[in-house]
Scaffold this active site. Structure first.
Site, short mmCIF file in Angstrom:
data_model
loop_
_atom_site.label_atom_id
_atom_site.label_comp_id
_atom_site.label_asym_id
_atom_site.label_seq_id
_atom_site.Cartn_x
_atom_site.Cartn_y
_atom_site.Cartn_z
N ASP A 36 -92.11 36.13 16.03
CA ASP A 36 -93.19 37.10 16.28
C ASP A 36 -93.68 37.72 14.98
O ASP A 36 -93.33 37.27 13.90
CB ASP A 36 -92.78 38.15 17.32
CG ASP A 36 -91.39 38.65 17.08
OD1 ASP A 36 -91.05 38.82 15.90
OD2 ASP A 36 -90.64 38.86 18.06
N LYS A 58 -97.64 39.73 19.15
CA LYS A 58 -98.95 40.28 19.52
C LYS A 58 -100.04 39.61 18.70
O LYS A 58 -99.95 39.55 17.48
CB LYS A 58 -98.95 41.77 19.19
CG LYS A 58 -99.28 42.63 20.37
CD LYS A 58 -99.28 44.08 19.97
CE LYS A 58 -98.33 44.85 20.85
NZ LYS A 58 -98.08 46.20 20.46
N MET A 171 -90.83 52.43 15.20
CA MET A 171 -91.86 52.41 16.25
C MET A 171 -92.33 53.83 16.58
O MET A 171 -92.59 54.15 17.73
CB MET A 171 -91.31 51.75 17.54
CG MET A 171 -90.87 50.33 17.34
SD MET A 171 -90.19 49.60 18.82
CE MET A 171 -88.53 50.27 18.83
N1 SAH Z 1 -85.22 44.61 14.56
C1 SAH Z 1 -86.11 45.26 13.64
C2 SAH Z 1 -86.82 46.43 14.25
C3 SAH Z 1 -87.71 46.07 15.40
S1 SAH Z 1 -88.58 47.43 16.06
C4 SAH Z 1 -85.31 45.68 12.40
O1 SAH Z 1 -84.09 45.62 12.40
O2 SAH Z 1 -85.92 46.04 11.40
C5 SAH Z 1 -90.12 47.32 15.19
C6 SAH Z 1 -90.29 48.51 14.29
O3 SAH Z 1 -89.51 48.35 13.13
C7 SAH Z 1 -91.69 48.72 13.76
O4 SAH Z 1 -92.48 49.44 14.67
C8 SAH Z 1 -91.43 49.53 12.51
O5 SAH Z 1 -91.19 50.88 12.81
C9 SAH Z 1 -90.14 48.93 12.03
N2 SAH Z 1 -90.34 47.89 11.03
C10 SAH Z 1 -89.86 46.64 11.06
N3 SAH Z 1 -90.19 45.97 9.92
C11 SAH Z 1 -90.88 46.84 9.16
C12 SAH Z 1 -91.47 46.78 7.87
N4 SAH Z 1 -91.41 45.68 7.14
N5 SAH Z 1 -92.10 47.87 7.41
C13 SAH Z 1 -92.15 49.00 8.12
N6 SAH Z 1 -91.62 49.12 9.34
C14 SAH Z 1 -90.98 48.06 9.85
#
Ligand code: SAH
Length: 508
Positions: A36, A58, A171
């Protein structure tokens, strides 16, 4: 029939080099990748031929594929006997619904494994210059979702506000205002430092900082949206010193690469390691002239030649393919002197076991002629396997001394499919540099833009690899803002770095 296996793999926060060795190994050998938006696309360049890609994220305006449908898809593909990598941004278990996918696979009797990844909640902060813990600052950290399953559900702000540890909200951008208000209302100091890290670890990473009391306004001012990390806590202050990523010399610089797809890796990697944002929009495509009876004939008679001149990496590649096709190896070239136009061509020969005898000082045909003219005599025979689009200079001049056999082994064509991408990028993004590594890439860009749109690149710094490319740029009415001193990719990068130094001096 054999049932396959599903691997839930954490892709890391964005910078594709932050994926684990184990994750990459699985991506390399799997049959299907289900991915994704928040898993870096570069990782997908490592898959084997024929690997199936399924995007479940999305698309703009459309909805994400429902979790239940993703679960079903994973089972379906495993039942077809496939090895499936389900690539997930960050770590699969940090608000990634990896647990639900694992449970579903278990219930369906499908074998699976989970490969942890660097979560954005820790690695993203790191690239933003913020250590999630620091001795003397905090004794815990808390990773919190800002997006609740049911809108009526509520985070426990009474307790969150009491925590001294670093708070990281994922998020949370839609609810940023509320998060700040509730934390303040429940007793957190209004001056608590806050950072918002947008697209953390990606080349377009953007960070803004403020306090609980004003960060919402700052976010509005800078128009920052999702995906972002919200960091609340004293550790944000350490960013001033620990912000290594944004101190890299090309950080924040958008640089268009116009080289063909097969050749852009070197320059792209150099720019990335200097913190810049390489935007690869190949303006030309290389088409091999293959099968090639003329080349085959020359290879069969190769011992009749005294020199082979290689003027590009691609020229080397196709010649060696021909040698292999005729079941010869490099020993066949034992008595022949080999000329390489420049360092990249020499490197690609070396990879194939050949050390070039001659590399001219400046990497242009004129210098090859200068080097050769003093040592050739009329009994020499020279083979030049090269592009159909090459200038006639070298062949013409050398033919005055001895017999020269030129063989066209490839040609270049403008990459018409990239027209819209180039126009969109130039119209919607602030570009700092556009690089030209050959005359063909210049012609390619002119072809893609069309005469009417040339003004779009007038304001951008145009970087040329050397004088021949610069001449072509001038011919098409383009200014040469920078020209590499050494006519190779390193030369291009060096000229950009010098330019950045100059403008930093100027801004001091
Ligand atoms: N499993 C992922 C998180 C998924 S939830 C992890 O461990 O990082 C998705 C949220 O993660 C996004 O809405 C944002 O808040 C954050 N996120 C993930 N990658 C990001 C990035 N490169 N920069 C900023 N926020 C990020």
């Amino acid at each position: 029939m054999k049932i396959g296996k599903v691997y839930l793999v954490g892709a890391g926060p964005g910078d594709y080099k932050l994926v684990t060795l184990k994750g990459l190994e699985l991506v390399k050998k799997c049959d299907v990748v289900v991915y994704d938006r928040l898993s870096s696309p570069e990782i997908l360049n490592n898959t084997k031929d024929g690997c199936e890609f399924i995007y479940v994220g999305k698309k703009s305006g459309n909805h994400t594929m429902k979790q239940y449908d993703i679960n079903k898809l994973l089972v379906e593909k495993a039942k077809e006997g496939k090895e499936v990598v389900r690539l997930k941004g960050g770590d699969p278990y940090v608000f990634g619904r990896g647990g639900e996918e694992g449970e579903y696979l278990f219930n369906e009797g499908i074998d699976f494994e989970v490969v942890p990844g660097i979560t954005s909640a820790i690695g993203g902060l790191c690239y933003g210059g913020i250590p999630i813990t620091n001795r003397g600052y905090n004794t815990s950290f808390h990773i919190i979702t800002g997006h609740l399953k049911d809108e009526k559900d509520e985070l426990d702000f009474t307790n969150l506000a009491k925590l001294d540890g670093t708070l990281v909200f994922l998020m949370g951008m839609k609810n940023l205002e509320r998060i700040c208000e509730e934390l303040i209302k429940n007793g957190k100091n209004i001056d608590t430092p806050v950072a918002i890290i947008h697209w953390a670890t990606y080349p377009n990473q953007q960070v803004i900082t403020g306090k609980l009391s004003n960060i919402t306004e700052e976010v509005k001012k800078h128009k920052i949206t999702s995906p972002s990390l919200i960091v609340v806590g004293e550790v944000v202050k350490l960013r001033e010193k620990l912000n290594f990523q944004e101190r890299k010399p090309l950080f924040g610089k958008n640089i268009i690469i116009t080289r063909p797809e097969t050749q852009e890796e070197g320059i792209t990697n150099s720019i990335l390691s200097l913190g810049g944002n390489p935007i690869s929009i190949p303006s030309i495509e290389i088409k091999d002239i293959w099968p090639n009876s003329e080349l085959m004939e020359a290879i069969d008679d190769i011992t009749e030649y005294s020199y082979i001149v290689f003027t590009s990496v691609n020229g080397v590649k196709i010649f060696m393919k021909g040698l292999d096709y005729r079941s010869y190896d490099v020993r066949k070239l034992g008595n022949i002197k080999v000329v390489a136009i420049g360092s990249a061509t020499a490197d690609s020969l070396k990879e194939r076991g050949i050390i070039a005898d001659i590399i001219p000082k400046r990497y242009i045909a004129e210098d090859i002629y200068d080097e050769l003219s003093s040592i050739l005599d009329k009994n020499d025979r020279i083979l030049i396997p090269r592009s159909k689009n090459a200038r006639s200079y070298l062949v013409d001049e050398l033919s005055n001394i001895c017999e020269v056999k030129e063989i066209h082994t490839y040609y270049t064509e403008s990459a018409k499919n990239n027209k819209d991408i180039l126009l969109n990028t130039l119209n919607n993004q602030e570009i700092d540099y556009i690089t030209f590594t050959s005359s063909s890439t210049v012609k390619g860009v002119i072809d893609l833009l069309g005469k009417d749109n040339i003004d779009l690149i007038k304001v951008i710094n145009k970087v040329s690899i050397g004088p021949i490319t610069s001449d072509t740029m001038n011919k098409y009415g383009l200014n040469v803002d920078l020209e590499a001193e050494k006519y190779n990719v390193e030369g291009i990068i060096k000229s950009i770095l010098l330019e950045e130094d100059k403008s930093n001096e100027f801004n001091k």
